[in-house]
Design an enzyme around this catalytic site. Structure first.
Site, PDB file in Angstrom:
ATOM      1  N   TYR A 163       0.841  -1.209   0.000  1.00  0.00           N
ATOM      2  CA  TYR A 163       0.000   0.000   0.000  1.00  0.00           C
ATOM      3  C   TYR A 163       0.875   1.258   0.000  1.00  0.00           C
ATOM      4  O   TYR A 163       0.576   2.247  -0.661  1.00  0.00           O
ATOM      5  CB  TYR A 163      -0.932  -0.003   1.217  1.00  0.00           C
ATOM      6  N   ARG A 170       1.252   6.834  -6.855  1.00  0.00           N
ATOM      7  CA  ARG A 170       0.119   7.757  -6.987  1.00  0.00           C
ATOM      8  C   ARG A 170       0.575   9.193  -6.771  1.00  0.00           C
ATOM      9  O   ARG A 170       0.237  10.091  -7.543  1.00  0.00           O
ATOM     10  CB  ARG A 170      -0.974   7.373  -5.990  1.00  0.00           C
ATOM     11  N   TYR A 223      -0.651  12.999   6.744  1.00  0.00           N
ATOM     12  CA  TYR A 223      -0.231  11.956   7.690  1.00  0.00           C
ATOM     13  C   TYR A 223       1.278  12.021   7.886  1.00  0.00           C
ATOM     14  O   TYR A 223       2.022  12.256   6.941  1.00  0.00           O
ATOM     15  CB  TYR A 223      -0.574  10.562   7.122  1.00  0.00           C
ATOM     16  N   ARG A 236     -11.349  13.616   2.578  1.00  0.00           N
ATOM     17  CA  ARG A 236     -12.319  12.742   3.259  1.00  0.00           C
ATOM     18  C   ARG A 236     -13.631  12.631   2.503  1.00  0.00           C
ATOM     19  O   ARG A 236     -14.371  11.661   2.661  1.00  0.00           O
ATOM     20  CB  ARG A 236     -12.566  13.246   4.675  1.00  0.00           C
ATOM     21  N   GLU A 342     -14.119  -0.911   6.977  1.00  0.00           N
ATOM     22  CA  GLU A 342     -14.135   0.429   6.369  1.00  0.00           C
ATOM     23  C   GLU A 342     -15.497   0.620   5.709  1.00  0.00           C
ATOM     24  O   GLU A 342     -16.079  -0.329   5.197  1.00  0.00           O
ATOM     25  CB  GLU A 342     -13.003   0.535   5.340  1.00  0.00           C
TER      26      GLU A 342
END
Ligand code: 3EB
Length: 355
Positions: A163, A170, A223, A236, A342
């Site tokens: 990930y 990305r 983060y 979000r 999730e």
């Protein structure tokens, strides 16, 4: 009341299921089918070959519908839906109406094996480069929502979790396309899937969405480095005006407060915390819209469950808070190894205009 310009709809592929799908005259802007590889055949039977081709197939096991289900974008605006291909090998499939575009592509990691970087990092970069290229060229330049599905998402690859490698590829594509990585990125989710391909889907528009953050959480694009050398690039939620309606699409939402995972090992508490986060994001969206447009009960929800054995516990917690709202569940690995659940949401609401 006007029909919304776009709305998410769930279509069960179980033959006996009663579904909200209407006539085949309805116009769909692609979507995704969650299920085994032959789920696309089932979907084509329901909505026709051409429209089924506009949908991605995500290799995930549905936890109720035996034949999987599709999440489709129904469009109700004027004008036709057109379809096409894009990219060096036509790997991107897209469909669009006059204001919105949906596109998807799947890249096999083995096609990037010769790359100096990790194949997944290279595939993630290539997928985003191609999708941004399409958005730029077509004029639907504003990404609203991405969906990212990658195999073995929590597995270590040469000392870094896959990930986190995906996040590097990305991030690089965002930077090269001159798209901001540290303010107002699109909404997104990132989950593990079966098979050998990275699948990325995007919903984009001609107008910029309003990014929404969660006051309970640190913005993911900020983060700290303990979660990897490059942060995940998503907001979000994204709120977009579409004709006389508004669309809210909420990113994958989990049991994270601040930037830390809460309730490690306790799936019921993770579901409760995820719902608190979901409600906080929806509240923030309503504040941004200056109107109570959205409520969790009336949105299209979908849950990802890490362990199939947790299904009953998850259903029980969801039913306590949302007794009348169906939440389709799929089995999937979540992007942090300590997350067990999730949830994501999307919905449309009519905008009241002054008479
Ligand atoms: C989180 O809040 C959980 O990498 O695109 C949620 C939504 C998560 C999107 C992404 C990751 C992503 O950090 C993980």
């Amino acid at each position: 009341m006007h029909a919304p310009a776009i709305e998410p709809l769930l279509l069960s592929l179980d033959a006996q299921a009663v579904t909200p799908a209407g006539s085949t005259e309805e116009r769909w802007l692609g979507g995704a089918v969650y299920g085994p590889a032959d789920a696309r055949t089932q979907l084509a039977r329901r909505i026709g070959e051409r429209r089924a081709a506009a949908c991605a197939v995500v290799d995930m096991v549905p936890l109720a519908a035996a034949h999987g289900f599709a999440e489709l974008w129904r469009v109700c605006g004027e004008g036709p839906v057109i379809e096409g291909r894009y990219g060096p090998n036509g790997e991107v499939t897209w469909s669009a109406d006059s204001s919105l575009l949906f596109a998807h592509l799947s890249l096999e990691e083995r096609d990037f094996a010769g790359d100096r970087r990790s194949p997944l990092e290279a595939a993630a970069y290539a997928a985003y480069r191609d999708l941004f290229g399409l958005l730029q060229q077509s004029g639907y330049e504003h990404a609203i929502r991405f969906w990212n599905y990658l195999p073995h998402i929590n597995v270590d690859e040469d000392g870094l979790e896959r990930y986190r490698r995906f996040n590097i590829g990305r991030h690089k594509a965002f930077v090269e396309a001159r798209r901001s990585t540290d303010s107002a990125p699109p909404a997104a989710c990132a989950l593990g899937c079966g098979g050998n391909a990275l699948t990325v889907m995007v919903l984009a528009g001609r107008a910029a969405p309003t990014p929404i953050e969660n006051p309970r959480q640190v913005s993911a694009y900020r983060y700290p480095v303990q979660y990897g050398p490059r942060p995940p690039t998503f907001s979000r939620a994204a709120l977009v005006r579409a004709g006389s309606s508004a669309l809210l699409t909420v990113s994958g939402t989990a049991s994270i407060v601040g930037h830390e995972t809460l309730h490690i090992g306790d799936v019921a508490a993770q579901v409760d915390e995820s719902l608190r986060n979901l409600e906080a994001v929806i509240e923030a969206a309503n504040r941004a819209a200056s109107a109570p447009l959205f409520a969790v009960e009336s949105m299209q929800l979908k849950g990802y469950v890490r362990h199939a054995t947790d299904t009953e516990a998850v259903r029980d917690r969801l039913a306590r808070r949302l007794p009348a709202t169906p939440v389709p569940l799929v089995r999937a690995d979540i992007c942090r190894a300590d997350l067990l659940f999730e949830i994501e949401a999307a919905g449309s609401a009519a905008l009241r205009t002054a008479a």
